[in-house]
Design a protein around this motif. Sequence first.
Motif, PDB file in Angstrom:
ATOM      1  N   GLY A 171      -7.023  18.569   7.987  1.00 18.98           N
ATOM      2  CA  GLY A 171      -7.743  18.814   9.645  1.00 18.98           C
ATOM      3  C   GLY A 171      -6.698  19.167  10.402  1.00 18.98           C
ATOM      4  N   LYS A 172      -7.037  19.641  11.993  1.00 14.67           N
ATOM      5  CA  LYS A 172      -6.948  20.655  12.963  1.00 14.67           C
ATOM      6  C   LYS A 172      -5.422  19.326  13.127  1.00 14.67           C
ATOM      7  N   ALA A 173      -6.251  18.394  13.471  1.00 12.48           N
ATOM      8  CA  ALA A 173      -5.003  16.898  13.562  1.00 12.48           C
ATOM      9  C   ALA A 173      -4.853  15.647  13.086  1.00 12.48           C
ATOM     10  N   LYS A 174      -4.987  16.192  11.361  1.00  6.98           N
ATOM     11  CA  LYS A 174      -4.888  14.866  10.640  1.00  6.98           C
ATOM     12  C   LYS A 174      -4.530  15.517   9.724  1.00  6.98           C
ATOM     13  N   LYS A 175      -3.845  14.447   8.820  1.00  6.04           N
ATOM     14  CA  LYS A 175      -4.005  14.694   7.231  1.00  6.04           C
ATOM     15  C   LYS A 175      -4.659  13.229   6.475  1.00  6.04           C
ATOM     16  N   VAL A 176      -5.254  13.271   5.143  1.00 10.09           N
ATOM     17  CA  VAL A 176      -5.736  11.862   5.243  1.00 10.09           C
ATOM     18  C   VAL A 176      -5.030  11.951   3.659  1.00 10.09           C
ATOM     19  N   PRO A 225      -8.547   0.421  -3.520  1.00 10.16           N
ATOM     20  CA  PRO A 225      -9.538   1.471  -3.674  1.00 10.16           C
ATOM     21  C   PRO A 225     -10.415   1.110  -2.577  1.00 10.16           C
ATOM     22  N   GLY A 226     -10.794   2.817  -1.317  1.00  9.59           N
ATOM     23  CA  GLY A 226     -11.533   2.692  -1.149  1.00  9.59           C
ATOM     24  C   GLY A 226     -11.051   2.614   1.169  1.00  9.59           C
ATOM     25  N   VAL A 227      -9.427   3.205   0.581  1.00  9.38           N
ATOM     26  CA  VAL A 227      -8.586   2.663   1.393  1.00  9.38           C
ATOM     27  C   VAL A 227      -7.558   4.184   1.752  1.00  9.38           C
ATOM     28  N   VAL A 228      -7.760   4.569   2.650  1.00 11.53           N
ATOM     29  CA  VAL A 228      -7.281   5.776   2.509  1.00 11.53           C
ATOM     30  C   VAL A 228      -5.978   5.687   4.117  1.00 11.53           C
ATOM     31  N   ILE A 229      -4.666   6.701   3.528  1.00 11.19           N
ATOM     32  CA  ILE A 229      -3.768   6.495   5.182  1.00 11.19           C
ATOM     33  C   ILE A 229      -4.308   7.668   6.153  1.00 11.19           C
ATOM     34  N   VAL A 230      -4.525   7.471   6.823  1.00 14.28           N
ATOM     35  CA  VAL A 230      -4.310   9.016   8.313  1.00 14.28           C
ATOM     36  C   VAL A 230      -3.274   9.189   9.333  1.00 14.28           C
ATOM     37  N   GLU A 231      -2.529  10.357   8.622  1.00 17.93           N
ATOM     38  CA  GLU A 231      -1.880  11.105   9.361  1.00 17.93           C
ATOM     39  C   GLU A 231      -1.739  11.449  10.354  1.00 17.93           C
ATOM     40  N   PHE A 232      -1.265  11.374  11.695  1.00 17.96           N
ATOM     41  CA  PHE A 232      -1.530  11.908  13.130  1.00 17.96           C
ATOM     42  C   PHE A 232      -0.213  12.868  13.397  1.00 17.96           C
ATOM     43  N   LYS A 233      -0.887  14.175  13.028  1.00 15.21           N
ATOM     44  CA  LYS A 233      -0.087  15.458  13.982  1.00 15.21           C
ATOM     45  C   LYS A 233      -0.036  15.837  14.904  1.00 15.21           C
ATOM     46  N   ASP A 234       0.979  16.814  15.216  1.00 14.57           N
ATOM     47  CA  ASP A 234       1.462  16.574  16.199  1.00 14.57           C
ATOM     48  C   ASP A 234       1.116  18.949  16.810  1.00 14.57           C
ATOM     49  N   ASP A 235       0.274  18.891  16.261  1.00 19.10           N
ATOM     50  CA  ASP A 235       0.125  19.835  15.741  1.00 19.10           C
ATOM     51  C   ASP A 235      -1.656  20.025  17.334  1.00 19.10           C
ATOM     52  N   MET A 272       1.108  -1.271   0.045  1.00 16.36           N
ATOM     53  CA  MET A 272       0.004   0.027  -0.246  1.00 16.36           C
ATOM     54  C   MET A 272       0.683   1.513  -0.049  1.00 16.36           C
ATOM     55  N   THR A 273       0.970   2.415  -0.779  1.00 14.33           N
ATOM     56  CA  THR A 273       1.181   2.879  -0.819  1.00 14.33           C
ATOM     57  C   THR A 273       0.249   4.839  -0.628  1.00 14.33           C
ATOM     58  N   SER A 274       1.359   5.821  -0.270  1.00 10.40           N
ATOM     59  CA  SER A 274       0.546   6.671   0.195  1.00 10.40           C
ATOM     60  C   SER A 274       0.868   7.318  -0.957  1.00 10.40           C
ATOM     61  N   GLN A 275      -0.082   8.572  -1.699  1.00  7.99           N
ATOM     62  CA  GLN A 275      -0.612   8.919  -2.848  1.00  7.99           C
ATOM     63  C   GLN A 275      -1.117  10.614  -2.392  1.00  7.99           C
ATOM     64  N   LYS A 276      -1.735  11.344  -3.101  1.00  5.16           N
ATOM     65  CA  LYS A 276      -1.943  12.672  -2.783  1.00  5.16           C
ATOM     66  C   LYS A 276      -2.662  12.391  -1.965  1.00  5.16           C
ATOM     67  N   LEU A 277      -2.506  13.781  -1.436  1.00 10.67           N
ATOM     68  CA  LEU A 277      -3.309  14.669   0.004  1.00 10.67           C
ATOM     69  C   LEU A 277      -4.915  14.346  -0.537  1.00 10.67           C
ATOM     70  N   LEU A 278      -5.535  14.726  -0.400  1.00  8.81           N
ATOM     71  CA  LEU A 278      -6.911  13.891   0.472  1.00  8.81           C
ATOM     72  C   LEU A 278      -7.172  15.171   1.204  1.00  8.81           C
TER      73      LEU A 278
END
Length: 234
Positions: free
Chosen positions: A10-15, A21-31, A1-7
């Motif tokens: 938000g305030k605390a996460k990136k998706v 198909p049908g799967v996304v990666i959530v990145e948890f930020k320190d903000d 599974m590879t991460s592609q474009k930023l969808l």
Amino acid sequence: MTSQKLLYEGKAKKVFETDVPGVVIVEFKDDATAFNGEKKGQIADKGVANAAISTKLFRLLEAQGIATHFREQLDARHLAVDLLHMIPLEVVVRNRVAGSLEKRTGLKEGTILPKAVIELYFKNDQLGDPLLNDDHIEVLQLATPELLQQLRSTATKINQILQQFFGQRQLILVDFKLEFGLKGDKLVLGDEISPDTCRLWDEQTLKKLDKDRFRRDLGGVEEAYHEVLERVLS
């Protein structure tokens, strides 16, 4: 599974989109933000703590029959999750008086409620995420009465599971926020469960171990998040 474009960011996460198909990666930020984004800052390694705590709690809930968007933890900050059609409502479950409930009712902070109070907020930053009643939700066509009932019953079950889990770790679950989405016709828990979305107090001292330490300039924010992490993973 590879991460592609930023969808979405938000305030605390990136998706991020993936090649599955049908799967996304959530990145948890320190903000960190509070008061609808009016207060901003950073909490060292908050994203790492929240990703690990959410992973543990999603697995716990899945084992108890609650459908979640969680698939796997990829590394310290990244979770693979199902892409959901999010319902624009925040479901807040309150076991004790704190935050806005204290201001709206005049009840003293920490008062134990005779029953869990479930509140629904319109997830809309421009409006300040206002509290809604069922008539508002019907007029705005945000959810059907049947879906509202399902949201409440699922939130009640999650509350029972989490109260027991945290209680075994000498933590009081004061209140918490849930976000749900649909995968087809199936209601699924999304977002995260962490000290960003829960008020957690030490059972003996009533010390706050959540984002209220940031909101209220209480200090010891990083230490609080990592104490919750240690107890959750114990």
